[in-house]
Scaffold this motif. Structure first.
Motif, PDB file in Angstrom:
ATOM      1  N   LEU A   1     -71.760  10.368  59.737  1.00  0.00           N
ATOM      2  CA  LEU A   1     -72.612  11.502  59.356  1.00  0.00           C
ATOM      3  C   LEU A   1     -72.384  11.963  57.919  1.00  0.00           C
ATOM      4  N   ALA A   2     -71.834  11.075  57.102  1.00  0.00           N
ATOM      5  CA  ALA A   2     -71.742  11.242  55.648  1.00  0.00           C
ATOM      6  C   ALA A   2     -71.401   9.872  55.086  1.00  0.00           C
ATOM      7  N   ASP A   3     -72.042   9.481  54.005  1.00  0.00           N
ATOM      8  CA  ASP A   3     -71.742   8.188  53.394  1.00  0.00           C
ATOM      9  C   ASP A   3     -70.286   8.095  52.969  1.00  0.00           C
ATOM     10  N   SER A   4     -69.701   9.231  52.566  1.00  0.00           N
ATOM     11  CA  SER A   4     -68.298   9.213  52.140  1.00  0.00           C
ATOM     12  C   SER A   4     -67.385   8.738  53.258  1.00  0.00           C
ATOM     13  N   MET A   5     -67.738   9.030  54.516  1.00  0.00           N
ATOM     14  CA  MET A   5     -66.971   8.523  55.659  1.00  0.00           C
ATOM     15  C   MET A   5     -67.219   7.029  55.854  1.00  0.00           C
ATOM     16  N   ALA A   6     -68.459   6.603  55.626  1.00  0.00           N
ATOM     17  CA  ALA A   6     -68.777   5.181  55.763  1.00  0.00           C
ATOM     18  C   ALA A   6     -67.978   4.342  54.774  1.00  0.00           C
ATOM     19  N   PHE A   7     -67.662   4.894  53.599  1.00  0.00           N
ATOM     20  CA  PHE A   7     -66.853   4.158  52.640  1.00  0.00           C
ATOM     21  C   PHE A   7     -65.490   3.806  53.250  1.00  0.00           C
ATOM     22  N   GLY A   8     -64.942   4.728  54.029  1.00  0.00           N
ATOM     23  CA  GLY A   8     -63.671   4.459  54.701  1.00  0.00           C
ATOM     24  C   GLY A   8     -63.794   3.354  55.734  1.00  0.00           C
ATOM     25  N   VAL A   9     -64.954   3.251  56.389  1.00  0.00           N
ATOM     26  CA  VAL A   9     -65.172   2.181  57.371  1.00  0.00           C
ATOM     27  C   VAL A   9     -65.204   0.832  56.664  1.00  0.00           C
TER      28      VAL A   9
END
Length: 335
Positions: free
Chosen positions: A246-254
């Motif tokens: 629910l935020a691209d910044s979290m997707a970067f961690g994935v």
């Protein structure tokens, strides 16, 4: 310049120009008087070294000229962009913005809102962490509140710009379901377990209708923290084959955790972001995500702040609808 060592006042300009103090005050603010009179007053003010006293002006007008922009977490890149844009657009000769970070803490956000009230902010623009917190009712009674993202159900906010999470979350989960995924995780920015935001509520409801096995996992916005959460999630059993962050910044961690674990996107793991960060196009593969019209949103919010401060009237709620941007991070689940 006055040679007495004291600060020049409106009285000094009035004496210099032969006008009344009221006429000088109006002329300096561009409210009344001919262009020639306003020019004469401005020249006298510059010659005498006059500067408006913001405290005196606030006491006279009942306004401080300050707008509080209370973010949920400035670790979120999207909120950084929004706050920076609002700060630029709210800057005017008689207005400025205080950009404040709540650091993901709902209780702290309410304390900061009260701090803005105590310091006579003309209005508070907030991205609420816990929209249903009863404290917002008290805040909204003391100062105009403009909510962004989620409505404040228990407060009489002056204005609300609500995100259409129903469309965003349902579109994302249907996209994963249509690709064949059944084990799906949703990374949520909520940092307190007792708070469930509308987006998370929608995820649980939509997942049930799509026969998805869903987990909502709390995740911070910063890259090290998001990577840690993703690493734990991707080494769990069963491992999700699809993730909605629910935020691209979290997707970067994935992406980072997947690379560490030897998992390929989208061959081993499909991933959707939620706020179309410019950096998302540079990932390999580029991140599929949702675009929210940031420029239009900023224009709308600034207009609402102006209407609220100038007229003290409530502005009708509007809803912002996202658009899915397909780029290549979603595919069929591994067999």
């Amino acid at each position: 310049m006055s040679g007495t060592g004291r600060r020049p006042t409106l009285k000094d300009i009035a004496a210099d120009t032969g006008l009344s103090m009221a006429a000088v005050s109006y002329a300096l603010r561009g409210l009344h008087g001919t262009p020639e009179t306003r020019q004469r007053v401005q020249e006298a003010a510059e010659r005498l070294g006059y500067q408006a006293d913001p405290v005196a002006r606030a006491l006279a007008s009942g306004r401080s000229g300050s707008i509080g922009v209370l973010c949920a977490s400035l670790e979120d890149l999207w909120q950084q962009r929004l706050a920076a844009a609002l700060g630029r657009e709210l800057l005017a000769p008689d207005r400025n913005a205080w950009i404040i970070d709540s650091a993901g803490d709902a209780g702290r956000q309410l304390e900061l809102a009260q701090h803005l009230v105590d310091h006579r902010a003309d209005a508070i623009v907030v991205i609420p962490i816990d929209p249903a917190a009863p404290g917002w009712s008290t805040i909204a009674e003391q100062a105009p509140v403009i909510a962004i993202g989620d409505a404040l159900p228990g407060a009489k906010a002056k204005s609300e710009v609500v995100f259409d999470n129903e469309t965003g979350v349902s579109t994302a989960l249907r996209r994963l379901a249509e690709a064949g995924h059944r084990d799906v995780a949703v990374l949520s920015p909520t940092l307190r377990a007792e708070i469930e935001r509308p987006a998370e509520e929608i995820a649980h409801r939509i997942a049930a209708g799509l026969d998805l096995r869903i987990r909502v996992v709390q995740c911070p916005h910063d890259l090290p923290g998001a990577t840690d959460v993703a690493r734990t999630l991707l080494t769990s059993t069963p491992r999700p084959t699809g993730i909605l962050a629910l935020a691209d910044s979290m997707a970067f961690g994935v992406y980072a955790a997947s690379r560490e674990l030897g998992l390929r996107v989208p061959a081993d793991l499909s991933l959707l972001g939620y706020d179309d960060q410019p950096l998302s196009q540079l990932l390999t593969p580029p991140l599929s995500t949702f675009h929210w019209p940031l420029d239009d949103l900023v224009t709308d919010v600034v207009a609402r702040v102006t209407a609220t401060v100038d007229t003290n009237r409530r502005v009708r709620r509007t809803t912002v609808v996202p658009t899915l941007i397909e780029r290549g991070s979603v595919g069929a689940p591994p067999t």
